[in-house]
Motif scaffolding. Structure first.
Motif, PDB file in Angstrom:
ATOM      1  N   ALA A 113      14.156   9.406 -11.114  1.00  0.00           N
ATOM      2  CA  ALA A 113      14.085   9.113  -9.679  1.00  0.00           C
ATOM      3  C   ALA A 113      13.470   7.737  -9.435  1.00  0.00           C
ATOM      4  N   LEU A 114      12.427   7.395 -10.157  1.00  0.00           N
ATOM      5  CA  LEU A 114      11.804   6.087  -9.972  1.00  0.00           C
ATOM      6  C   LEU A 114      12.716   4.957 -10.438  1.00  0.00           C
ATOM      7  N   ALA A 115      13.408   5.155 -11.536  1.00  0.00           N
ATOM      8  CA  ALA A 115      14.343   4.127 -12.002  1.00  0.00           C
ATOM      9  C   ALA A 115      15.463   3.916 -10.979  1.00  0.00           C
ATOM     10  N   VAL A 116      15.966   5.002 -10.418  1.00  0.00           N
ATOM     11  CA  VAL A 116      17.010   4.895  -9.400  1.00  0.00           C
ATOM     12  C   VAL A 116      16.451   4.259  -8.133  1.00  0.00           C
ATOM     13  N   ALA A 117      15.241   4.632  -7.748  1.00  0.00           N
ATOM     14  CA  ALA A 117      14.616   4.046  -6.553  1.00  0.00           C
ATOM     15  C   ALA A 117      14.487   2.532  -6.681  1.00  0.00           C
ATOM     16  N   VAL A 118      14.178   2.074  -7.878  1.00  0.00           N
ATOM     17  CA  VAL A 118      14.073   0.632  -8.112  1.00  0.00           C
ATOM     18  C   VAL A 118      15.450  -0.020  -7.985  1.00  0.00           C
ATOM     19  N   THR A 119      16.464   0.585  -8.576  1.00  0.00           N
ATOM     20  CA  THR A 119      17.792  -0.031  -8.534  1.00  0.00           C
ATOM     21  C   THR A 119      18.406   0.022  -7.140  1.00  0.00           C
ATOM     22  N   THR A 120      17.992   0.985  -6.312  1.00  0.00           N
ATOM     23  CA  THR A 120      18.501   1.066  -4.944  1.00  0.00           C
ATOM     24  C   THR A 120      17.572   0.392  -3.941  1.00  0.00           C
ATOM     25  N   ARG A 121      16.440  -0.115  -4.421  1.00  0.00           N
ATOM     26  CA  ARG A 121      15.470  -0.866  -3.609  1.00  0.00           C
ATOM     27  C   ARG A 121      14.947  -0.056  -2.425  1.00  0.00           C
ATOM     28  N   CYS A 122      14.531   1.167  -2.704  1.00  0.00           N
ATOM     29  CA  CYS A 122      14.038   2.072  -1.655  1.00  0.00           C
ATOM     30  C   CYS A 122      12.518   2.220  -1.779  1.00  0.00           C
ATOM     31  N   ASP A 123      11.773   1.487  -0.955  1.00  0.00           N
ATOM     32  CA  ASP A 123      10.312   1.547  -1.025  1.00  0.00           C
ATOM     33  C   ASP A 123       9.764   2.943  -0.749  1.00  0.00           C
ATOM     34  N   SER A 124      10.327   3.635   0.218  1.00  0.00           N
ATOM     35  CA  SER A 124       9.842   4.989   0.507  1.00  0.00           C
ATOM     36  C   SER A 124      10.121   5.938  -0.654  1.00  0.00           C
ATOM     37  N   CYS A 125      11.250   5.734  -1.323  1.00  0.00           N
ATOM     38  CA  CYS A 125      11.564   6.544  -2.507  1.00  0.00           C
ATOM     39  C   CYS A 125      10.572   6.244  -3.628  1.00  0.00           C
ATOM     40  N   ILE A 126      10.239   4.962  -3.795  1.00  0.00           N
ATOM     41  CA  ILE A 126       9.261   4.580  -4.817  1.00  0.00           C
ATOM     42  C   ILE A 126       7.934   5.274  -4.535  1.00  0.00           C
ATOM     43  N   ALA A 127       7.488   5.230  -3.290  1.00  0.00           N
ATOM     44  CA  ALA A 127       6.207   5.850  -2.935  1.00  0.00           C
ATOM     45  C   ALA A 127       6.229   7.349  -3.218  1.00  0.00           C
ATOM     46  N   ALA A 128       7.250   8.029  -2.737  1.00  0.00           N
ATOM     47  CA  ALA A 128       7.314   9.490  -2.895  1.00  0.00           C
ATOM     48  C   ALA A 128       7.406   9.890  -4.360  1.00  0.00           C
TER      49      ALA A 128
ATOM     50  N   ASN B 231       0.877  -1.165   0.000  1.00  0.00           N
ATOM     51  CA  ASN B 231       0.000   0.000   0.000  1.00  0.00           C
ATOM     52  C   ASN B 231       0.917   1.217   0.000  1.00  0.00           C
ATOM     53  N   TRP B 232       1.130   1.781  -1.179  1.00  0.00           N
ATOM     54  CA  TRP B 232       2.133   2.823  -1.366  1.00  0.00           C
ATOM     55  C   TRP B 232       1.730   4.140  -0.717  1.00  0.00           C
ATOM     56  N   VAL B 233       0.440   4.416  -0.639  1.00  0.00           N
ATOM     57  CA  VAL B 233      -0.022   5.618   0.056  1.00  0.00           C
ATOM     58  C   VAL B 233       0.331   5.495   1.534  1.00  0.00           C
ATOM     59  N   ASN B 234       0.055   4.331   2.126  1.00  0.00           N
ATOM     60  CA  ASN B 234       0.427   4.100   3.527  1.00  0.00           C
ATOM     61  C   ASN B 234       1.939   4.131   3.712  1.00  0.00           C
ATOM     62  N   GLN B 235       2.660   3.588   2.758  1.00  0.00           N
ATOM     63  CA  GLN B 235       4.122   3.595   2.828  1.00  0.00           C
ATOM     64  C   GLN B 235       4.639   5.016   2.976  1.00  0.00           C
ATOM     65  N   MET B 236       4.125   5.922   2.157  1.00  0.00           N
ATOM     66  CA  MET B 236       4.575   7.308   2.210  1.00  0.00           C
ATOM     67  C   MET B 236       4.169   7.959   3.526  1.00  0.00           C
ATOM     68  N   GLU B 237       2.941   7.711   3.970  1.00  0.00           N
ATOM     69  CA  GLU B 237       2.464   8.276   5.234  1.00  0.00           C
ATOM     70  C   GLU B 237       3.279   7.737   6.414  1.00  0.00           C
TER      71      GLU B 237
ATOM     72  N   SER C 100       6.813   2.601 -17.638  1.00  0.00           N
ATOM     73  CA  SER C 100       7.228   1.266 -18.028  1.00  0.00           C
ATOM     74  C   SER C 100       8.546   1.300 -18.792  1.00  0.00           C
ATOM     75  N   ASP C 101       8.699   2.268 -19.700  1.00  0.00           N
ATOM     76  CA  ASP C 101       9.956   2.404 -20.441  1.00  0.00           C
ATOM     77  C   ASP C 101      11.110   2.729 -19.504  1.00  0.00           C
ATOM     78  N   ALA C 102      10.902   3.657 -18.577  1.00  0.00           N
ATOM     79  CA  ALA C 102      11.963   4.035 -17.638  1.00  0.00           C
ATOM     80  C   ALA C 102      12.344   2.860 -16.756  1.00  0.00           C
ATOM     81  N   LEU C 103      11.347   2.111 -16.295  1.00  0.00           N
ATOM     82  CA  LEU C 103      11.635   0.967 -15.432  1.00  0.00           C
ATOM     83  C   LEU C 103      12.297  -0.166 -16.208  1.00  0.00           C
ATOM     84  N   GLY C 104      11.992  -0.286 -17.491  1.00  0.00           N
ATOM     85  CA  GLY C 104      12.694  -1.251 -18.330  1.00  0.00           C
ATOM     86  C   GLY C 104      14.181  -0.942 -18.388  1.00  0.00           C
ATOM     87  N   THR C 105      14.513   0.330 -18.443  1.00  0.00           N
ATOM     88  CA  THR C 105      15.920   0.745 -18.428  1.00  0.00           C
ATOM     89  C   THR C 105      16.560   0.363 -17.094  1.00  0.00           C
TER      90      THR C 105
END
Length: 113
Positions: free
Chosen positions: A52-67, A4-10, A83-88
Protein backbone atom coordinates in the motif's frame (compact mmCIF):
# COMPACT_ATOMS: atom_id res chain seq x y z
CA UNK A 1 10.10 17.99 8.05
CA UNK A 2 8.31 17.64 4.70
CA UNK A 3 4.84 17.21 6.13
CA UNK A 4 3.05 16.64 9.43
CA UNK A 5 1.62 13.23 8.60
CA UNK A 6 -0.46 12.93 11.77
CA UNK A 7 -2.17 16.22 10.87
CA UNK A 8 -2.50 15.06 7.27
CA UNK A 9 -4.49 12.03 8.37
CA UNK A 10 -6.62 14.05 10.81
CA UNK A 11 -7.32 16.72 8.17
CA UNK A 12 -8.34 14.10 5.64
CA UNK A 13 -10.73 12.50 8.12
CA UNK A 14 -12.24 15.91 8.89
CA UNK A 15 -12.65 16.71 5.19
CA UNK A 16 -14.71 13.56 4.59
CA UNK A 17 -17.91 14.98 6.11
CA UNK A 18 -19.15 17.03 3.12
CA UNK A 19 -18.41 14.18 0.74
CA UNK A 20 -20.13 11.64 3.00
CA UNK A 21 -23.22 13.83 3.29
CA UNK A 22 -23.45 14.34 -0.46
CA UNK A 23 -22.41 10.90 -1.66
CA UNK A 24 -23.07 8.36 1.11
CA UNK A 25 -23.32 5.36 -1.22
CA UNK A 26 -19.89 6.04 -2.71
CA UNK A 27 -18.33 6.48 0.72
CA UNK A 28 -19.97 3.26 1.90
CA UNK A 29 -18.67 1.41 -1.16
CA UNK A 30 -15.16 2.78 -0.60
CA UNK A 31 -15.24 1.70 3.04
CA UNK A 32 -16.45 -1.77 2.01
CA UNK A 33 -13.62 -2.03 -0.53
CA UNK A 34 -11.08 -1.18 2.17
CA UNK A 35 -12.66 -3.65 4.59
CA UNK A 36 -12.54 -6.42 1.98
CA UNK A 37 -8.88 -5.79 1.18
CA UNK A 38 -6.86 -8.69 2.49
CA UNK A 39 -9.96 -10.63 3.52
CA UNK A 40 -8.72 -13.89 2.02
CA UNK A 41 -5.72 -13.87 4.36
CA UNK A 42 -3.10 -14.75 1.74
CA UNK A 43 -0.93 -11.76 2.73
CA UNK A 44 -0.10 -10.68 6.24
CA UNK A 45 -0.77 -7.12 7.40
CA UNK A 46 2.90 -6.08 7.09
CA UNK A 47 3.07 -7.16 3.46
CA UNK A 48 -0.24 -5.48 2.58
CA UNK A 49 0.89 -2.22 4.16
CA UNK A 50 4.27 -2.32 2.42
CA UNK A 51 2.47 -2.76 -0.90
CA UNK A 52 0.00 0.00 0.00
CA UNK A 53 2.79 2.45 0.81
CA UNK A 54 4.68 1.66 -2.39
CA UNK A 55 1.49 2.21 -4.39
CA UNK A 56 0.71 5.40 -2.45
CA UNK A 57 4.11 6.76 -3.43
CA UNK A 58 3.67 5.89 -7.11
CA UNK A 59 0.18 7.44 -7.16
CA UNK A 60 1.36 10.49 -5.15
CA UNK A 61 -1.42 10.27 -2.55
CA UNK A 62 -0.39 12.08 0.65
CA UNK A 63 -3.48 10.96 2.56
CA UNK A 64 -2.80 7.37 1.51
CA UNK A 65 0.80 7.71 2.71
CA UNK A 66 -0.39 9.00 6.08
CA UNK A 67 -3.01 6.29 6.58
CA UNK A 68 -0.81 3.42 5.46
CA UNK A 69 2.30 4.64 7.29
CA UNK A 70 0.20 4.58 10.45
CA UNK A 71 -1.13 1.10 9.64
CA UNK A 72 2.37 -0.11 8.71
CA UNK A 73 3.74 1.08 12.04
CA UNK A 74 0.93 -0.78 13.84
CA UNK A 75 1.63 -3.90 11.74
CA UNK A 76 5.29 -3.86 12.84
CA UNK A 77 6.90 -2.71 9.59
CA UNK A 78 10.51 -1.73 10.21
CA UNK A 79 12.32 1.19 8.63
CA UNK A 80 14.53 -1.26 6.70
CA UNK A 81 11.50 -3.14 5.32
CA UNK A 82 9.84 0.12 4.33
CA UNK A 83 13.01 1.35 2.66
CA UNK A 84 13.20 -1.82 0.56
CA UNK A 85 9.54 -1.53 -0.48
CA UNK A 86 9.95 2.14 -1.37
CA UNK A 87 13.08 1.33 -3.36
CA UNK A 88 10.91 -0.95 -5.47
CA UNK A 89 8.40 1.89 -5.95
CA UNK A 90 11.19 4.23 -7.07
CA UNK A 91 12.54 1.67 -9.54
CA UNK A 92 9.07 0.98 -10.92
CA UNK A 93 8.28 4.67 -11.31
CA UNK A 94 11.53 5.15 -13.20
CA UNK A 95 10.59 2.19 -15.40
CA UNK A 96 7.14 3.64 -16.05
CA UNK A 97 8.65 7.01 -16.97
CA UNK A 98 11.01 5.23 -19.37
CA UNK A 99 8.20 3.29 -21.07
CA UNK A 100 5.96 6.36 -21.28
CA UNK A 101 8.88 8.30 -22.73
CA UNK A 102 9.02 5.72 -25.53
CA UNK A 103 5.27 6.21 -26.05
CA UNK A 104 5.76 9.99 -26.26
CA UNK A 105 8.55 9.54 -28.79
CA UNK A 106 6.33 7.23 -30.85
CA UNK A 107 3.37 9.67 -30.70
CA UNK A 108 5.62 12.54 -31.75
CA UNK A 109 6.88 10.54 -34.71
CA UNK A 110 3.37 9.52 -35.79
CA UNK A 111 2.22 13.15 -35.89
CA UNK A 112 5.10 13.87 -38.27
CA UNK A 113 3.93 11.27 -40.78
Amino acid sequence: MLNNWVNQMENTKAAVTPFAQNNPKMLSAFQALNAAQGANGALDAKTRELIALAVAVTTRCDSCIAAHANAARKAGVTEAELSDALGTAIALNAGAAYVYSLRAMEAHAQFGE
